[in-house]
Enzyme design. Sequence first.
Site, mmCIF file in Angstrom:
data_model
loop_
_atom_site.group_PDB
_atom_site.id
_atom_site.type_symbol
_atom_site.label_atom_id
_atom_site.label_comp_id
_atom_site.label_asym_id
_atom_site.label_seq_id
_atom_site.Cartn_x
_atom_site.Cartn_y
_atom_site.Cartn_z
ATOM 1 N N THR A 1 -4.621 -9.137 11.360
ATOM 2 C CA THR A 1 -5.775 -9.920 10.878
ATOM 3 C C THR A 1 -6.533 -9.233 9.744
ATOM 4 O OG1 THR A 1 -6.962 -8.987 12.758
ATOM 5 C CG2 THR A 1 -6.154 -11.239 12.987
ATOM 6 N N SER B 1 -8.662 -7.170 6.991
ATOM 7 C CA SER B 1 -9.997 -6.578 6.829
ATOM 8 C C SER B 1 -10.899 -7.541 6.076
ATOM 9 C CB SER B 1 -9.883 -5.274 6.039
ATOM 10 O OG SER B 1 -9.334 -5.536 4.760
ATOM 11 N N GLY C 1 -14.899 3.372 -6.046
ATOM 12 C CA GLY C 1 -13.543 3.425 -5.492
ATOM 13 C C GLY C 1 -12.620 2.526 -6.297
ATOM 14 N N VAL C 2 -11.425 2.300 -5.752
ATOM 15 C CA VAL C 2 -10.398 1.557 -6.493
ATOM 16 C C VAL C 2 -10.881 0.162 -6.889
ATOM 17 C CG1 VAL C 2 -8.049 0.674 -6.425
ATOM 18 C CG2 VAL C 2 -8.595 2.781 -5.249
ATOM 19 N N GLU D 1 -22.344 5.580 -7.504
ATOM 20 C CA GLU D 1 -21.431 6.122 -6.483
ATOM 21 C C GLU D 1 -22.130 7.213 -5.668
ATOM 22 O OE1 GLU D 1 -18.242 5.845 -5.095
ATOM 23 O OE2 GLU D 1 -18.904 7.614 -3.992
ATOM 24 N N MET E 1 -5.855 1.426 3.592
ATOM 25 C CA MET E 1 -5.893 -0.039 3.508
ATOM 26 C C MET E 1 -5.159 -0.471 2.241
ATOM 27 S SD MET E 1 -9.660 -1.083 4.823
ATOM 28 C CE MET E 1 -9.991 -1.370 6.556
ATOM 29 N N HIS F 1 15.820 8.780 -22.893
ATOM 30 C CA HIS F 1 14.912 9.072 -24.001
ATOM 31 C C HIS F 1 14.875 7.876 -24.952
ATOM 32 C CE1 HIS F 1 12.847 11.295 -27.123
ATOM 33 N NE2 HIS F 1 13.741 10.832 -27.997
#
EC number: 1.8.1.4
Length: 468
Positions: free
Chosen positions: A143, A145, A184-185, A205, A321, A447
């Site tokens: 389920t 977050s 954060g991300v 932050e 997560m 290369h």
Amino acid sequence: MSYDVVVIGTGPGGYVAAIKAAQLGLKVAVVEKRKTFGGTCLNIGCIPSKALLHASEIFAEAGHSFDTLGVEVGTPKLNLEKMRAHKDATVKANVNGVEFLFKKNKIDTFIGTGKVLGVGKVAVTTDEGTVHQLETKNIIIATGSDVAGIPGVDVKFDEKVIVSSTGALDFDKVPGHLVVVGGGVIGLELGSVWARLGAKVTVVEYLDKILGSMDGEVSRQFQRLLEKQGIVFKLSAKVTGVEKTAKGAKVTFTPVAGGEAETIETDVVLVATGRRPFTDGLGLEAAGVVLDERGRVAVNDHWLTSVPGIYAIGDVVKGPMLAHKAEDEGVAVAEIIAGQAGHVNFDVIPSVVYTQPEVASVGKTEEELKAAGIDYKVGKFPFTANGRARAMLHTDGFVKILADKATDRVLGAHILGYNAGEMIHELAVLMEFGGSSEDLARTCHAHPTMSEAVREAALGTFFKPIHI
Ligand SMILES: Cc1cc2nc3c(=O)[nH]c(=O)nc-3n(C[C@H](O)[C@H](O)[C@H](O)COP(=O)(O)OP(=O)(O)OC[C@H]3O[C@@H](n4cnc5c(N)ncnc54)[C@H](O)[C@@H]3O)c2cc1C
């Protein structure tokens, strides 16, 4: 209706578990309360954010580097409506893809809210109030977050002025000033989107660095690059209030070390302070399923909960997560239910920040190795010394590889650079096979590619790089 497996939730954890279980010959049903499949990731997470990140990156590049490359398109003009339409079409194609896969694998689908009634029993209540009773040998809770607020602060999300990531994926105009709470991300990705499209972006932050768990050196250089793009950072700042005002909103914060409070008046606030496991209304307590101290479903190493026959995977259980972590757990738990040996290597789960440049890492950071008392060596290589990066005007960043000093086994790798999210996987494969930096350094790389910088960093870890 009787099944081998009923999966509640069709995010990357749930839909992958269902498909894998069906492929292994089990009779499977899925339950989803959203009208579309694919969970947070496909509907309001990974996929729409990446559509906007890509489109806004092209927009920014057109304004900055096209001219140097000899591509004259004039001043790029934003058509936000079209950009949002591209995002919505991308989501639609992906969620329809999951529906197709359910049909292909003969998986029964139930749209409604699932509730665990006990061992082997799931009730599904549709929006119209119809209740389906499902009997099953195994239940998988997937389920996911939901948005978490700010501890101790009453945040009233209206998804227009005070928004979560969901609102920030759907602004109908570029905010003049966007304050992002949380470096954060998710905050940095969505902050980047709107900064590229013209918003002034301020990130507040709590920690003294962005991307808290990221390797410190990478985090510092990444912050400098984002600052060059115009994003302003207020670090070590504890947000104490987020309120709507007549003109927009205001965010109040105090230095973590103590001191005067500061207030920023802004048009829009994005609260991106993390996510909480979602178990509301599932009836877990009554079914005897134990949660851990952080509200996650407690599971053992085989994703089995405290109740036999009830498993849980993805964001609703411990671990990072991340969609691919949920997917891998989905595969493993289906294999275990089918009597096979499902396994996930938690030491080798890559993570990517899809900004420009991207940040990608796998394994341990320098800080973690130091804390564990492991003797390690470091190899680094900057993209400024890579021919392909120069040709593409993408010379920001570097590759850093950490290997055990005694055995040379690679323990961690961090890439800050264009397309880092694609390059990290050769390191993940290397680590999965217990490879050394010498193994990587002796592997021929085409290369010119940016991946040559990965090889050069490995050469630097094992002996000396050639091109610097
Ligand atoms: C803006 C954003 C960007 C992200 N970007 C990335 C990324 O780039 N890469 C990455 O790896 N991760 C990313 N994530 C995280 C990723 O989305 C999650 O890790 C992933 O979706 C977790 O998958 P899951 O299957 O555990 O749960 P979810 O995807 O959350 O799915 C759970 C599903 O269960 C359903 N559900 C819940 N309760 C019930 C119930 N009682 N009955 C029926 N259905 C129910 C929900 O409606 C939902 O569809 C991002 C997240 C956000 C918010």
